[in-house]
Design an enzyme around this catalytic site. Structure first.
Site, PDB file in Angstrom:
ATOM      1  N   THR A  20       0.829  -1.207   0.000  1.00  0.00           N
ATOM      2  CA  THR A  20       0.000   0.000   0.000  1.00  0.00           C
ATOM      3  C   THR A  20       0.864   1.259   0.000  1.00  0.00           C
ATOM      4  O   THR A  20       0.653   2.172  -0.797  1.00  0.00           O
ATOM      5  CB  THR A  20      -0.898   0.004   1.264  1.00  0.00           C
ATOM      6  OG1 THR A  20      -1.609  -1.224   1.267  1.00  0.00           O
ATOM      7  CG2 THR A  20      -1.861   1.159   1.260  1.00  0.00           C
ATOM      8  N   VAL A  21       1.856   1.313   0.896  1.00  0.00           N
ATOM      9  CA  VAL A  21       2.657   2.535   1.007  1.00  0.00           C
ATOM     10  C   VAL A  21       3.597   2.679  -0.204  1.00  0.00           C
ATOM     11  O   VAL A  21       3.699   3.767  -0.795  1.00  0.00           O
ATOM     12  CB  VAL A  21       3.457   2.564   2.333  1.00  0.00           C
ATOM     13  CG1 VAL A  21       4.274   3.845   2.429  1.00  0.00           C
ATOM     14  CG2 VAL A  21       2.514   2.463   3.520  1.00  0.00           C
ATOM     15  N   LYS A  52       8.822  -9.019  -3.867  1.00  0.00           N
ATOM     16  CA  LYS A  52       9.145 -10.433  -3.612  1.00  0.00           C
ATOM     17  C   LYS A  52       8.651 -11.295  -4.760  1.00  0.00           C
ATOM     18  O   LYS A  52       9.319 -12.207  -5.204  1.00  0.00           O
ATOM     19  CB  LYS A  52       8.468 -10.869  -2.299  1.00  0.00           C
ATOM     20  CG  LYS A  52       9.456 -10.982  -1.155  1.00  0.00           C
ATOM     21  CD  LYS A  52       8.896 -11.814  -0.029  1.00  0.00           C
ATOM     22  CE  LYS A  52       8.340 -10.884   1.013  1.00  0.00           C
ATOM     23  NZ  LYS A  52       7.623 -11.370   2.096  1.00  0.00           N
ATOM     24  N   LYS A 111       9.176   1.574  11.391  1.00  0.00           N
ATOM     25  CA  LYS A 111       9.257   1.873  12.840  1.00  0.00           C
ATOM     26  C   LYS A 111       9.793   0.692  13.643  1.00  0.00           C
ATOM     27  O   LYS A 111      10.526   0.880  14.604  1.00  0.00           O
ATOM     28  CB  LYS A 111       7.894   2.288  13.383  1.00  0.00           C
ATOM     29  CG  LYS A 111       6.863   1.219  13.221  1.00  0.00           C
ATOM     30  CD  LYS A 111       5.494   1.624  13.632  1.00  0.00           C
ATOM     31  CE  LYS A 111       4.510   0.558  13.245  1.00  0.00           C
ATOM     32  NZ  LYS A 111       4.322   0.321  11.829  1.00  0.00           N
ATOM     33  N   GLU A 135      10.483  10.146   8.417  1.00  0.00           N
ATOM     34  CA  GLU A 135       9.309  10.891   8.890  1.00  0.00           C
ATOM     35  C   GLU A 135       8.055  10.022   9.001  1.00  0.00           C
ATOM     36  O   GLU A 135       7.229  10.204   9.902  1.00  0.00           O
ATOM     37  CB  GLU A 135       9.036  12.060   7.923  1.00  0.00           C
ATOM     38  CG  GLU A 135       7.959  13.008   8.372  1.00  0.00           C
ATOM     39  CD  GLU A 135       8.283  13.644   9.728  1.00  0.00           C
ATOM     40  OE1 GLU A 135       9.238  14.412   9.805  1.00  0.00           O
ATOM     41  OE2 GLU A 135       7.565  13.355  10.692  1.00  0.00           O
ATOM     42  N   GLY A 140       2.347   8.466  10.602  1.00  0.00           N
ATOM     43  CA  GLY A 140       2.011   8.497   9.168  1.00  0.00           C
ATOM     44  C   GLY A 140       2.288   9.852   8.541  1.00  0.00           C
ATOM     45  O   GLY A 140       3.434  10.282   8.434  1.00  0.00           O
ATOM     46  N   GLY A 193     -11.676  -2.161   7.525  1.00  0.00           N
ATOM     47  CA  GLY A 193     -10.272  -2.049   7.108  1.00  0.00           C
ATOM     48  C   GLY A 193      -9.428  -1.177   8.024  1.00  0.00           C
ATOM     49  O   GLY A 193      -8.301  -0.843   7.688  1.00  0.00           O
ATOM     50  N   LYS A 211       6.628   3.260  18.258  1.00  0.00           N
ATOM     51  CA  LYS A 211       6.619   4.679  17.873  1.00  0.00           C
ATOM     52  C   LYS A 211       7.074   5.549  19.051  1.00  0.00           C
ATOM     53  O   LYS A 211       7.795   6.526  18.872  1.00  0.00           O
ATOM     54  CB  LYS A 211       5.225   5.074  17.403  1.00  0.00           C
ATOM     55  CG  LYS A 211       4.854   4.401  16.071  1.00  0.00           C
ATOM     56  CD  LYS A 211       3.382   4.526  15.769  1.00  0.00           C
ATOM     57  CE  LYS A 211       3.015   3.899  14.436  1.00  0.00           C
ATOM     58  NZ  LYS A 211       1.570   3.723  14.271  1.00  0.00           N
ATOM     59  N   GLY A 308      -2.373   4.976   6.157  1.00  0.00           N
ATOM     60  CA  GLY A 308      -3.076   5.080   4.880  1.00  0.00           C
ATOM     61  C   GLY A 308      -2.111   5.367   3.750  1.00  0.00           C
ATOM     62  O   GLY A 308      -1.015   5.889   3.954  1.00  0.00           O
TER      63      GLY A 308
HETATM   64  N1  HSE Z   1      -1.338  -0.022  12.452  1.00  0.00           N
HETATM   65  C1  HSE Z   1      -1.035   1.353  12.643  1.00  0.00           C
HETATM   66  C2  HSE Z   1      -2.226   2.075  13.231  1.00  0.00           C
HETATM   67  C3  HSE Z   1      -0.632   2.070  11.411  1.00  0.00           C
HETATM   68  O1  HSE Z   1      -3.273   1.484  13.443  1.00  0.00           O
HETATM   69  O2  HSE Z   1      -2.101   3.253  13.513  1.00  0.00           O
HETATM   70  C4  HSE Z   1       0.759   1.731  10.972  1.00  0.00           C
HETATM   71  O3  HSE Z   1       1.700   2.128  11.901  1.00  0.00           O
END
Ligand code: HSE
Length: 435
Positions: A20-21, A52, A111, A135, A140, A193, A211, A308
């Site tokens: 996704t990212v 992969k 992270k 960053e 995010g 989701g 984090k 996201g």
């Molecule tokens: N799973 C994390 C969250 C996002 O729910 O904030 C990714 O670090």
């Protein structure tokens, strides 16, 4: 246009990971393609995307860019920026170290890796004179890493805290606003989701703990690793705890709190009742926010989308642009590791907090006196008590303590566990107090 573009030199980057990212970063660089030369005085192209599985179709990424061969990226002298978005410890750690060793600048959102091996990576970047930007690793899309390293560098920061996990904030918001219990709110988060099929890292506070290790290291200029962070998740929180929080004037959040006091650091993640008047109390749904206290800036809060595709890509591409600008002025590696102190962690049990206790007790004479006696004998001072009328011979006793050394509360809880009149210590939840 062509002619105009040709006066710019080209900076080539490789993206590791097309999830996704990774996909979001590729698309966002494409979206800004016309403007980037003006922003950075160079043309920025993604020339390789490491995956992969070469057979899997990656929407929006031309298949000729895909490769499963890291060596072809590592050995390509034209690739000057490696954007690591694979996640996990290995092979990301090895690839980043090899990229830095090969003189490539690195941008990562990883992270887990930074919280455990941050020092090793920062040292490698320093040795190579390359940039290592991250960053997107915390919050995010919210700018917080570079603000801590650069904009707030004139401060002595004594507290950094925040809602740094969107999944748990979404779940707790549902429990608070719609009275859902934990299981129902988690189920809804998974359906929409906001939570993964295996939600362990989020709901047990591990993601937030990583984090907080990164934030505490940056804020206090001393290395804090994930192992240093005391972590407790939200799986035991009930709708009843949230109702009590509300009645006492609090909101329940999964909060990371890191403090530096008397030359020691404490860092933890746990459910915390925070006053409804605190700015963090109004950060809801999947939003994240980080609150910083510095001696000069006073209080500052950074809020936004913590995850996201595009919010995270926003942070990553911002880093890539910063690196590209540094390359133009030949000043990569300018802002290296900022952990120039070596402060100890406060020993477990010595931190002082206020607590909310919910006890299920037998309905008979002397219970309240017994509970108060155990707390008093262990140096735990009571701030407020509520006892609900008994139902079927069982009553609920809620106590809010004054600030107490955590070890003293633990001693009292051990004794509660041995008292037959106390059926269950249903909840022990920290209550936020200012330093
Ligand atoms: N799973 C994390 C969250 C996002 O729910 O904030 C990714 O670090």
């Amino acid at each position: 246009m062509e002619e105009n573009m040709s006066r710019y030199k080209e900076i080539k980057a490789a993206i590791l990971g097309a999830g996704t990212v990774g996909g979001g970063v590729y698309k966002l660089i494409g979206r800004r393609q016309d403007e980037l030369p003006d922003k950075i005085q160079a043309k920025l192209t993604v020339s390789r995307v490491l995956v992969k599985n070469l057979n899997k179709k990656r929407e929006g990424i031309p298949s000729e860019l895909l490769t499963d061969d890291w060596e072809s990226i590592r050995k390509d002298p034209d690739i000057r920026i490696v954007i690591e978005l694979m996640g996990g410890i290995e092979p990301a750690r090895t690839y980043i170290l090899q990229a830095l060793e090969a003189g490539k600048n690195v941008v990562t959102a990883n992270k887990d890796l930074l919280a455990e091996h941050g020092k090793e990576l920062m040292d490698a970047a320093e040795r190579s004179g390359c940039d290592l930007y991250f960053e997107a690793a915390v919050g995010g899309g919210i700018p917080i890493i570079r603000p801590l390293k650069e904009c707030l560098a004139g401060n002595e920061i004594t507290e950094v805290m925040g809602i740094v996990n969107g999944t748990t904030n979404y779940i707790l918001t549902k429990m608070t606003k719609e009275g859902m219990d934990f299981g129902e709110a988690l189920g809804q988060a998974q359906k929409l989701g906001f939570a993964e099929a295996d939600p362990t890292a989020d709901v047990e506070g591990l993601d937030a703990g990583r984090k907080m290790a990164i934030l505490a290291s940056l804020a206090f200029h001393s290395r804090v690793t994930f192992q240093d962070v005391e972590v407790k998740g939200i799986t035991k929180i009930t709708a009843r705890d949230i109702q009590y929080a509300d009645a006492f004037g609090y909101v329940l959040k999964l909060l990371g709190v890191a403090r530096s006091e008397d030359g020691q650091i404490e860092a933890g993640v746990s459910p915390v009742m925070i006053p409804k008047t605190h700015p963090l109390a109004n950060v809801n749904d999947s939003f994240n926010a980080v609150f910083v206290h510095g001696d000069a800036v006073d209080d500052a809060m950074f809020q936004g989308r913590g995850a996201g595709e595009f919010p995270t890509a926003s942070a990553v591409v911002g880093d890539v642009i910063a690196v590209a600008r540094n390359m133009q002025y030949d000043c990569c590696g300018r802002i290296g590791c900022s952990c120039y102190k070596n402060l100890p962690m406060k020993p477990a049990g010595e931190s002082r907090h206020k607590y909310f206790l919910r006890l299920i007790v037998e309905d008979r004479t002397g219970i309240l006196a017994g509970v108060a006696g155990v707390l008093g004998n262990n140096g735990v001072s009571i701030n407020q008590v509520i006892q609900k009328p008994a139902v079927d011979g069982v009553a609920e006793l809620v106590v809010i303590t004054d600030k107490v050394e955590t070890r003293h509360l633990h001693d009292a809880l051990v004794i509660f566990g041995e008292m037959s009149m106390i059926r269950e210590v249903a909840s022990v939840i920290r209550v936020y107090t200012q330093k």
